[in-house]
Motif scaffolding. Sequence first.
Motif, PDB file in Angstrom:
ATOM      1  N   LEU A 110       1.100  -0.951  -0.087  1.00 17.71           N
ATOM      2  CA  LEU A 110       0.078   0.225  -0.010  1.00 17.71           C
ATOM      3  C   LEU A 110       0.673   1.044   0.105  1.00 17.71           C
ATOM      4  O   LEU A 110       2.247   0.953   0.337  1.00 17.71           O
ATOM      5  N   ASP A 111       0.291   2.579  -0.872  1.00 17.79           N
ATOM      6  CA  ASP A 111       0.878   3.920  -0.219  1.00 17.79           C
ATOM      7  C   ASP A 111       0.161   4.310   1.055  1.00 17.79           C
ATOM      8  O   ASP A 111      -1.105   3.762   1.102  1.00 17.79           O
ATOM      9  N   SER A 112       0.594   5.564   0.938  1.00 19.30           N
ATOM     10  CA  SER A 112      -0.465   6.221   1.915  1.00 19.30           C
ATOM     11  C   SER A 112      -1.639   6.291   1.648  1.00 19.30           C
ATOM     12  O   SER A 112      -2.605   6.211   3.271  1.00 19.30           O
ATOM     13  N   GLN A 113      -2.352   6.586   0.672  1.00 19.49           N
ATOM     14  CA  GLN A 113      -3.887   6.711   0.103  1.00 19.49           C
ATOM     15  C   GLN A 113      -4.342   5.385   0.599  1.00 19.49           C
ATOM     16  O   GLN A 113      -5.170   5.164   0.717  1.00 19.49           O
ATOM     17  N   GLY A 114      -3.350   4.482   0.546  1.00 25.72           N
ATOM     18  CA  GLY A 114      -4.458   3.022   0.417  1.00 25.72           C
ATOM     19  C   GLY A 114      -4.307   2.728   1.440  1.00 25.72           C
ATOM     20  O   GLY A 114      -5.493   2.215   1.757  1.00 25.72           O
ATOM     21  N   MET A 115      -3.332   3.531   2.635  1.00 24.73           N
ATOM     22  CA  MET A 115      -3.461   2.276   3.266  1.00 24.73           C
ATOM     23  C   MET A 115      -4.856   3.818   4.198  1.00 24.73           C
ATOM     24  O   MET A 115      -5.335   2.706   5.422  1.00 24.73           O
ATOM     25  N   GLU A 116      -4.967   4.510   4.073  1.00 24.35           N
ATOM     26  CA  GLU A 116      -6.121   5.534   4.838  1.00 24.35           C
ATOM     27  C   GLU A 116      -7.281   4.515   4.567  1.00 24.35           C
ATOM     28  O   GLU A 116      -8.517   4.354   5.146  1.00 24.35           O
ATOM     29  N   GLN A 117      -7.283   4.114   3.473  1.00 28.44           N
ATOM     30  CA  GLN A 117      -9.016   3.090   2.998  1.00 28.44           C
ATOM     31  C   GLN A 117      -8.800   1.802   3.586  1.00 28.44           C
ATOM     32  O   GLN A 117     -10.080   1.404   3.902  1.00 28.44           O
ATOM     33  N   PHE A 118      -7.916   1.611   3.670  1.00 29.05           N
ATOM     34  CA  PHE A 118      -7.830   0.263   4.419  1.00 29.05           C
ATOM     35  C   PHE A 118      -8.563   0.083   5.821  1.00 29.05           C
ATOM     36  O   PHE A 118      -8.926  -0.628   6.008  1.00 29.05           O
ATOM     37  N   LEU A 119      -7.663   1.655   6.462  1.00 30.37           N
ATOM     38  CA  LEU A 119      -8.186   1.578   7.779  1.00 30.37           C
ATOM     39  C   LEU A 119      -9.512   2.164   7.910  1.00 30.37           C
ATOM     40  O   LEU A 119     -10.293   1.385   9.094  1.00 30.37           O
ATOM     41  N   ALA A 120      -9.931   3.065   7.294  1.00 27.16           N
ATOM     42  CA  ALA A 120     -11.073   3.582   6.985  1.00 27.16           C
ATOM     43  C   ALA A 120     -11.923   2.304   7.114  1.00 27.16           C
ATOM     44  O   ALA A 120     -13.274   2.560   7.158  1.00 27.16           O
ATOM     45  N   GLU A 121     -11.626   1.732   6.326  1.00 22.44           N
ATOM     46  CA  GLU A 121     -12.848   0.326   5.960  1.00 22.44           C
ATOM     47  C   GLU A 121     -13.156  -0.943   7.599  1.00 22.44           C
ATOM     48  O   GLU A 121     -14.024  -1.445   7.188  1.00 22.44           O
ATOM     49  N   ARG A 122     -12.150  -0.607   7.868  1.00 22.21           N
ATOM     50  CA  ARG A 122     -12.120  -1.556   9.398  1.00 22.21           C
ATOM     51  C   ARG A 122     -12.329  -0.615  10.867  1.00 22.21           C
ATOM     52  O   ARG A 122     -12.592  -0.989  11.468  1.00 22.21           O
ATOM     53  N   ALA A 123     -12.305   0.669  10.556  1.00 19.20           N
ATOM     54  CA  ALA A 123     -12.689   1.299  11.724  1.00 19.20           C
ATOM     55  C   ALA A 123     -14.046   1.129  12.079  1.00 19.20           C
ATOM     56  O   ALA A 123     -14.687   1.194  10.859  1.00 19.20           O
ATOM     57  N   GLU A 124     -14.500   1.403  13.227  1.00 16.92           N
ATOM     58  CA  GLU A 124     -15.660   0.894  14.055  1.00 16.92           C
ATOM     59  C   GLU A 124     -16.565   2.384  14.783  1.00 16.92           C
ATOM     60  O   GLU A 124     -15.419   2.486  15.540  1.00 16.92           O
ATOM     61  N   THR A 125     -17.232   2.954  14.234  1.00 13.30           N
ATOM     62  CA  THR A 125     -17.481   4.080  15.050  1.00 13.30           C
ATOM     63  C   THR A 125     -18.718   4.283  15.739  1.00 13.30           C
ATOM     64  O   THR A 125     -19.544   3.896  14.639  1.00 13.30           O
TER      65      THR A 125
END
Length: 388
Positions: A110-125
């Motif tokens: 992943l690049d930085s943008q890909g990591m942001e998307q990776f975390l956003a898909e897993r975050a539970e708010t």
Amino acid sequence: MFDWLVVGAGFAGSVLAERLASQRGERVLVVDRREHVGGNAFDCFDSAGLLIHRYGPHIFHTNAAQIVDYLSQFTAWRPYEHRVLAAVDGQLVPIPINLDTINRLYGLELDSQGMEQFLAERAETHGHPRTAEDVVVGTVGRELYELFFRGYTRKQWGLDPSQLDATVTARVPTRCSRDDRYFTDTFQAMPLHGYTRMFEQLLDHPDIKLLLNTDYEEIKRLPAGHVFYTGPIDQFFRLRFGPLPYRSIDFRFETHDVPTFQPAPVVNYPNEHRYTRITEFRYLTGQEHHRTTVVYEFPRDGGDPYYPVPRPENHELYNRYRKLAEQTPGVTFLGRLGTYRYYNMDQVVAQALKTADRHLQSSRAPDSRPPLAKRSATASDRPAVAVD
């Protein structure tokens, strides 16, 4: 007769004593129940001749140039940027979680943008985070929470993250870059000759009298002016409302006949073993030696108070003591133990400077030490360190 009584020779007490003595020309008595100055930042040489931190690693970092200017009167600095690895799934990966952490764990590129998307898909708010668990799960998702945070927090605090205040993990960043530094402050360095030497310089003033191995109860009836108390506030009031809960740590030191023991200054163990982390001091001190000393940390209840336990009922109990303190004339409480709050070292220095200034405003005598800077450590000792 002393004009001021300072209880505790750690950061809060030593900085306060230096300001009161140097700026006012009045006598200050400093007492500490331990056999040394420096509080938990005390360092010393072990039997192998290696410089160690007796109470676990202390890394100085700050964004406050004023704090650096002040302390630079008493020490030169060695630039140092702290790094930590975590033992997870049979690998050693960077913590705080960054781009390399995710790519190594999941075999991704992943690049930085890909990591942001990776975390956003897993975050539970689920609304405003109330607990330490809410903060982490809402940022990185449940799987990474279980891998890196839950086990470590349980060992560190003796409680599940769902039982702890959100502030416990609010300070833990996640980076969508390859920056593997533990801190990102503009100034990161270690006292060139160690913390103890710096404290000795702080307290080296003809108007400061230092009494070690001395409990406040032994000398509190001595004639002295205002009292600055940096010890546990509940003990000052003889546990009137009950003890404030703290977590303590048992330290197990080992010296090994190798130059280097592990690939980073600190390795965290979130899930295995009873200890939380191993620190290797040679990284912190810069000392060159054919042997190396490490320390294992085993958190526990009881013992010396290190970390105030952040739960709502404990804050309420502290507030009862705080109100009692406000009604107690002639005594000011400060520092971690005096205010039942976790502070970084620079925050304690800032609090002590502010407290001293408040008490010095009414009368300021001429001084051989300037108000906040410019009396430098030995010029030949000072490396070039950039401060923004």
